[in-house]
Scaffold this motif. Structure first.
Motif, PDB file in Angstrom:
ATOM      1  N   TRP A  78       0.960  -1.147  -0.031  1.00 54.91           N
ATOM      2  CA  TRP A  78      -0.010  -0.013  -0.005  1.00 54.91           C
ATOM      3  C   TRP A  78       0.990   1.245   0.055  1.00 54.91           C
ATOM      4  O   TRP A  78       2.011   1.286   0.651  1.00 54.91           O
ATOM      5  CB  TRP A  78      -0.921  -0.136   1.215  1.00 54.91           C
ATOM      6  CG  TRP A  78      -1.915  -0.790   1.091  1.00 54.91           C
ATOM      7  CD1 TRP A  78      -2.425  -2.094   1.122  1.00 54.91           C
ATOM      8  CD2 TRP A  78      -3.479  -0.419   0.729  1.00 54.91           C
ATOM      9  NE1 TRP A  78      -3.314  -2.672   0.906  1.00 54.91           N
ATOM     10  CE2 TRP A  78      -4.297  -1.557   0.700  1.00 54.91           C
ATOM     11  CE3 TRP A  78      -3.955   0.748   0.478  1.00 54.91           C
ATOM     12  CZ2 TRP A  78      -5.813  -1.752   0.555  1.00 54.91           C
ATOM     13  CZ3 TRP A  78      -5.522   0.918   0.192  1.00 54.91           C
ATOM     14  CH2 TRP A  78      -6.289  -0.388   0.382  1.00 54.91           C
ATOM     15  N   THR A  97      -3.689   0.239  -8.023  1.00 49.35           N
ATOM     16  CA  THR A  97      -5.130   0.887  -8.221  1.00 49.35           C
ATOM     17  C   THR A  97      -5.225   1.921  -6.990  1.00 49.35           C
ATOM     18  O   THR A  97      -5.031   1.793  -5.940  1.00 49.35           O
ATOM     19  CB  THR A  97      -5.877  -0.192  -7.715  1.00 49.35           C
ATOM     20  OG1 THR A  97      -5.762  -1.148  -8.585  1.00 49.35           O
ATOM     21  CG2 THR A  97      -7.839   0.045  -7.700  1.00 49.35           C
ATOM     22  N   LYS A  99      -7.447   4.558  -4.673  1.00 50.99           N
ATOM     23  CA  LYS A  99      -8.695   4.040  -4.033  1.00 50.99           C
ATOM     24  C   LYS A  99      -9.290   5.394  -3.731  1.00 50.99           C
ATOM     25  O   LYS A  99      -8.858   6.308  -4.192  1.00 50.99           O
ATOM     26  CB  LYS A  99      -8.277   3.295  -2.694  1.00 50.99           C
ATOM     27  CG  LYS A  99      -7.311   2.220  -2.512  1.00 50.99           C
ATOM     28  CD  LYS A  99      -7.927   1.234  -3.571  1.00 50.99           C
ATOM     29  CE  LYS A  99      -9.041   0.189  -2.835  1.00 50.99           C
ATOM     30  NZ  LYS A  99      -9.602  -0.824  -3.614  1.00 50.99           N
ATOM     31  N   ASP A 100     -10.438   5.444  -3.036  1.00 55.48           N
ATOM     32  CA  ASP A 100     -11.334   6.564  -2.906  1.00 55.48           C
ATOM     33  C   ASP A 100     -10.451   7.548  -1.909  1.00 55.48           C
ATOM     34  O   ASP A 100      -9.719   7.218  -1.175  1.00 55.48           O
ATOM     35  CB  ASP A 100     -12.599   6.218  -2.115  1.00 55.48           C
ATOM     36  CG  ASP A 100     -13.534   5.345  -2.670  1.00 55.48           C
ATOM     37  OD1 ASP A 100     -13.497   5.380  -4.061  1.00 55.48           O
ATOM     38  OD2 ASP A 100     -14.313   4.690  -2.163  1.00 55.48           O
ATOM     39  N   GLU A 102      -8.958  10.164   0.337  1.00 53.44           N
ATOM     40  CA  GLU A 102      -8.995  10.274   1.836  1.00 53.44           C
ATOM     41  C   GLU A 102      -8.584  11.851   2.576  1.00 53.44           C
ATOM     42  O   GLU A 102      -8.093  12.630   1.647  1.00 53.44           O
ATOM     43  CB  GLU A 102      -8.076   9.414   2.585  1.00 53.44           C
ATOM     44  CG  GLU A 102      -8.764   7.942   2.211  1.00 53.44           C
ATOM     45  CD  GLU A 102      -7.884   6.737   2.842  1.00 53.44           C
ATOM     46  OE1 GLU A 102      -6.729   7.161   3.430  1.00 53.44           O
ATOM     47  OE2 GLU A 102      -8.029   5.681   2.785  1.00 53.44           O
ATOM     48  N   THR A 196     -12.217   9.108   5.833  1.00 55.09           N
ATOM     49  CA  THR A 196     -12.937   8.678   4.523  1.00 55.09           C
ATOM     50  C   THR A 196     -13.883   9.775   4.012  1.00 55.09           C
ATOM     51  O   THR A 196     -14.197  10.835   4.777  1.00 55.09           O
ATOM     52  CB  THR A 196     -13.847   7.444   4.728  1.00 55.09           C
ATOM     53  OG1 THR A 196     -14.996   7.677   5.656  1.00 55.09           O
ATOM     54  CG2 THR A 196     -12.859   6.274   5.018  1.00 55.09           C
ATOM     55  N   THR A 215      -3.866  10.183  -0.888  1.00 51.66           N
ATOM     56  CA  THR A 215      -4.252   9.374  -1.789  1.00 51.66           C
ATOM     57  C   THR A 215      -3.594   7.996  -1.390  1.00 51.66           C
ATOM     58  O   THR A 215      -2.673   7.735  -1.218  1.00 51.66           O
ATOM     59  CB  THR A 215      -3.683   9.730  -3.146  1.00 51.66           C
ATOM     60  OG1 THR A 215      -4.337  11.035  -3.681  1.00 51.66           O
ATOM     61  CG2 THR A 215      -4.065   8.678  -4.180  1.00 51.66           C
ATOM     62  N   ALA A 217      -3.202   4.223  -2.757  1.00 48.02           N
ATOM     63  CA  ALA A 217      -3.032   3.078  -3.692  1.00 48.02           C
ATOM     64  C   ALA A 217      -2.553   1.760  -3.324  1.00 48.02           C
ATOM     65  O   ALA A 217      -1.684   1.661  -2.345  1.00 48.02           O
ATOM     66  CB  ALA A 217      -2.256   3.719  -4.889  1.00 48.02           C
ATOM     67  N   GLU A 223      -5.895  -7.167 -10.330  1.00 47.70           N
ATOM     68  CA  GLU A 223      -7.132  -6.668 -10.568  1.00 47.70           C
ATOM     69  C   GLU A 223      -7.188  -5.719 -11.901  1.00 47.70           C
ATOM     70  O   GLU A 223      -8.061  -5.537 -12.287  1.00 47.70           O
ATOM     71  CB  GLU A 223      -7.086  -5.390  -9.377  1.00 47.70           C
ATOM     72  CG  GLU A 223      -7.698  -5.812  -8.220  1.00 47.70           C
ATOM     73  CD  GLU A 223      -7.943  -5.004  -7.121  1.00 47.70           C
ATOM     74  OE1 GLU A 223      -7.953  -3.855  -7.262  1.00 47.70           O
ATOM     75  OE2 GLU A 223      -8.220  -5.357  -5.933  1.00 47.70           O
TER      76      GLU A 223
END
Length: 229
Positions: A78, A97, A99-100, A102, A196, A215, A217, A223
């Motif tokens: 991560w 990838t 992610k949403d 933060e 979040t 951010t 990732a 995936e």
């Protein structure tokens, strides 16, 4: 009580002392190995399935990030960068990838508590640098919880959650108030957390302010692998 450290330009990332406190507190809260300094940030060996390693970079530096990305990454690695998603995504290679979004937030801690709603009981326990707050219902089941980890003059808020059937009853405010109050009595001055998108509204209502975008990732090449032919 002293004011929380102010970041006058969120695009520059997090202030070093705030980012360091968050990393230290997160490792204490999650009982991982201590963070290790690497060029441009920190590495944490988490050791969980799907979350083997975590890198935290307090600011976006494309040279540092490209160097880090040039090393072979294991699936489940991560990355947390104090920068906007589009900025980080532009330099990530295939297999990562995003992610949403933060949000790293800070607040000055005060001696403030909130009343416990009828039908609930607040329980606060401290062991070493860790304080847990739990709200129990009439069946002694946990309806809401949260944790702080103290590191120096900072208190890092972590794992705040309310069970779906107990939401919109002020339990999140109760937990946050109890944690902040206990941390202040123990000498902490500044609270730090990473929220979040859903949690940001609660914290803003409690006078937490945005310190830097974050951010996240993860390297999971499966995936983004092309479909089998």
């Amino acid at each position: 009580m002293l004011d929380a450290p102010v970041n006058t330009n969120e695009d520059d990332g997090a202030l070093p002392e705030v980012a360091e406190a968050w990393v230290q507190g997160w490792t204490l809260s999650r009982a991982t190995a201590p963070p290790v300094a690497v060029p441009g940030g920190y590495r944490v060996d988490v050791g969980l399935p799907g979350h083997l390693i975590r890198y935290v970079l307090p600011r976006f530096d494309p040279a540092v990030l490209r160097c880090l990305m040039g090393e072979p990454a294991a699936p489940g690695t991560w990355l947390k960068v104090c920068a906007r998603p589009e900025t980080v995504a532009a330099v990530l290679p295939t297999g990562w990838t995003v992610k949403d979004p933060e949000y790293m937030m800070t607040a000055s801690l005060r001696f403030t508590e909130f009343p416990t709603p009828s039908g609930y009981r607040l329980q606060v326990t401290t062991q070493g640098a860790i304080t847990d707050a739990e709200v129990l219902d009439t069946d002694e089941q946990v309806a809401a919880r949260g944790r702080i980890a103290r590191t120096g003059s900072f208190a890092v808020i972590d794992q705040v959650e309310t069970s779906p059937s107990h939401r919109r009853r002020g339990l999140g405010r109760l937990v946050m108030g109890a944690l902040g109050h206990r941390a202040a009595t123990q000498g902490a001055r500044t609270g730090v957390l990473v929220a979040t998108r859903d949690g940001r509204g609660l914290y803003q209502s409690l006078d937490w302010t945005l310190h830097a975008p974050v951010t996240a990732a993860v390297f999971r090449p499966e995936e983004v692998a092309p479909p089998a032919r």
